[in-house]
Design a protein around this motif. Structure first.
Motif, PDB file in Angstrom:
ATOM      1  N   PRO A  58       0.424  -3.651  -0.656  1.00  0.00           N
ATOM      2  CA  PRO A  58      -0.567  -3.000  -0.575  1.00  0.00           C
ATOM      3  C   PRO A  58      -1.161  -1.781   1.209  1.00  0.00           C
ATOM      4  CG  PRO A  58      -1.627  -4.850  -0.325  1.00  0.00           C
ATOM      5  CD  PRO A  58      -0.248  -5.347  -0.302  1.00  0.00           C
ATOM      6  N   VAL A  59      -0.127  -2.759   2.151  1.00  0.00           N
ATOM      7  CA  VAL A  59      -0.413  -1.084   2.946  1.00  0.00           C
ATOM      8  C   VAL A  59       0.589  -0.263   3.093  1.00  0.00           C
ATOM      9  CG1 VAL A  59      -0.082  -1.349   6.023  1.00  0.00           C
ATOM     10  CG2 VAL A  59      -1.411  -2.893   4.825  1.00  0.00           C
ATOM     11  N   ALA A  60       1.571  -0.756   2.186  1.00  0.00           N
ATOM     12  CA  ALA A  60       3.348   0.457   2.155  1.00  0.00           C
ATOM     13  C   ALA A  60       1.778   1.461   1.871  1.00  0.00           C
ATOM     14  CB  ALA A  60       3.580  -0.010   1.969  1.00  0.00           C
ATOM     15  N   VAL A  61       1.524   1.223  -0.250  1.00  0.00           N
ATOM     16  CA  VAL A  61       1.304   2.023  -0.557  1.00  0.00           C
ATOM     17  C   VAL A  61       0.411   2.932  -0.537  1.00  0.00           C
ATOM     18  CG1 VAL A  61       0.129   2.670  -3.162  1.00  0.00           C
ATOM     19  CG2 VAL A  61       1.937   1.015  -2.911  1.00  0.00           C
ATOM     20  N   LEU A  62      -0.930   1.891   0.361  1.00  0.00           N
ATOM     21  CA  LEU A  62      -2.361   2.669   0.672  1.00  0.00           C
ATOM     22  C   LEU A  62      -1.559   3.974   1.515  1.00  0.00           C
ATOM     23  CD1 LEU A  62      -4.282   0.018   0.605  1.00  0.00           C
ATOM     24  CD2 LEU A  62      -4.892   2.400  -0.743  1.00  0.00           C
ATOM     25  N   LEU A  63      -1.278   3.964   2.654  1.00  0.00           N
ATOM     26  CA  LEU A  63      -0.460   4.193   3.467  1.00  0.00           C
ATOM     27  C   LEU A  63       0.500   5.701   3.611  1.00  0.00           C
ATOM     28  CD1 LEU A  63       0.147   2.536   6.579  1.00  0.00           C
ATOM     29  CD2 LEU A  63      -1.810   3.450   6.419  1.00  0.00           C
ATOM     30  N   ALA A  64       0.982   5.412   2.374  1.00  0.00           N
ATOM     31  CA  ALA A  64       1.717   6.760   1.678  1.00  0.00           C
ATOM     32  C   ALA A  64       1.153   7.518   1.070  1.00  0.00           C
ATOM     33  CB  ALA A  64       2.800   5.966   0.337  1.00  0.00           C
ATOM     34  N   ALA A  65       0.209   7.065   0.320  1.00  0.00           N
ATOM     35  CA  ALA A  65      -0.719   7.964  -0.225  1.00  0.00           C
ATOM     36  C   ALA A  65      -1.743   8.522   0.813  1.00  0.00           C
ATOM     37  CB  ALA A  65      -2.209   6.694  -0.959  1.00  0.00           C
ATOM     38  N   ARG A  66      -2.061   8.079   2.035  1.00  0.00           N
ATOM     39  CA  ARG A  66      -2.973   8.306   3.018  1.00  0.00           C
ATOM     40  C   ARG A  66      -2.010   9.928   3.521  1.00  0.00           C
ATOM     41  NH1 ARG A  66      -2.982  10.742   7.733  1.00  0.00           N
ATOM     42  NH2 ARG A  66      -3.918  10.234   9.943  1.00  0.00           N
ATOM     43  N   LEU A  67      -0.615   9.760   4.061  1.00  0.00           N
ATOM     44  CA  LEU A  67      -0.254  10.431   3.820  1.00  0.00           C
ATOM     45  C   LEU A  67       0.310  11.770   3.007  1.00  0.00           C
ATOM     46  CD1 LEU A  67       3.055   8.561   5.961  1.00  0.00           C
ATOM     47  CD2 LEU A  67       1.461   9.178   7.294  1.00  0.00           C
ATOM     48  N   GLY A  68       0.397  11.165   1.592  1.00  0.00           N
ATOM     49  CA  GLY A  68      -0.007  12.018   0.574  1.00  0.00           C
ATOM     50  C   GLY A  68      -0.880  12.800   0.819  1.00  0.00           C
ATOM     51  N   PHE A  69      -1.888  12.743   0.531  1.00  0.00           N
ATOM     52  CA  PHE A  69      -3.667  13.087   1.037  1.00  0.00           C
ATOM     53  C   PHE A  69      -3.659  13.932   2.760  1.00  0.00           C
ATOM     54  CE2 PHE A  69      -6.034  10.084  -2.062  1.00  0.00           C
ATOM     55  CZ  PHE A  69      -5.553  10.591  -3.304  1.00  0.00           C
ATOM     56  N   ALA A  70      -2.760  13.608   3.270  1.00  0.00           N
ATOM     57  CA  ALA A  70      -2.739  14.382   4.426  1.00  0.00           C
ATOM     58  C   ALA A  70      -2.101  15.574   4.419  1.00  0.00           C
ATOM     59  CB  ALA A  70      -2.584  13.501   6.061  1.00  0.00           C
TER      60      ALA A  70
END
Length: 191
Positions: A58-70
């Motif tokens: 979950p941390v990997a998926v959420l942080l990948a999404a965070r970077l994508g949104f950024a």
């Protein structure tokens, strides 16, 4: 020395279809900024409430999404002609808030002083880049430990349980990155 930041153009190309879909649906760049903050906070919650190694996915998926949104928020604003000074401020505040929310998850698994040190150090490179830009230097990103590397380190901590060592690397690496940026900015402003 741009670290993983050098992959940003490649990553932006991978997100082109998603960006076009957001533009076609009239999605606001600010909405994407807030989504990135939410993903950073959710990654922090996963770090806090899930044990290693269960927290890793979950941390990997959420942080990948965070970077994508950024990546998407500013690109969408530019693509659709919706760049504003307020949006630029929100983008910077959103990036810092997402980072700090993610790092706050470490409060459940590491000493307060270490989390606070890492969080303060993690903000230094960005503040230096912004100060340099305010003084007339080009905006400097990248370095040995930037946003992308912090996210990768959080995933490593979530997978391994090495919370304190990872926070130490974040703190020291962020200070080194701030030093690299300061040196570059100082040189630029002296020209």
């Amino acid at each position: 020395m741009n670290g993983l930041y050098s992959l940003k153009p490649w990553y932006a190309d991978r997100l082109a279809g998603l960006r076009a879909g957001c533009a076609a649906r009239g999605v606001s760049p600010d909405t994407l900024t807030w989504a990135g903050v939410a993903c950073g906070a959710a990654a922090g919650a996963a770090l806090a409430f899930l044990p290693a190694p269960l927290a890793a996915l979950p941390v990997a998926v959420l942080l990948a999404a965070r970077l994508g949104f950024a990546n998407l928020d500013g690109a969408l604003a530019r693509d659709t002609g919706r760049t504003t000074r307020r949006g630029a401020v929100l983008n910077e505040l959103g990036d810092r808030a997402a980072d700090l929310a993610m790092l706050a998850g470490f409060l459940a698994v590491a000493p307060l002083w270490l989390v606070a040190t890492a969080a303060l150090a993690a903000t230094l490179p960005s503040w230096l880049a912004l100060a340099g830009a305010a003084a007339g230097a080009p905006r400097r990103n990248g370095g040995p430990l930037g946003k992308t590397e912090r996210c990768l380190l959080a995933v490593i901590a979530a997978a391994s349980g090495w919370y304190a060592p990872v926070l130490g690397v974040v703190a020291v690496g962020s200070v080194v990155t701030a030093g690299v940026r300061l040196h570059w900015i100082w040189r630029e402003l002296g020209r």
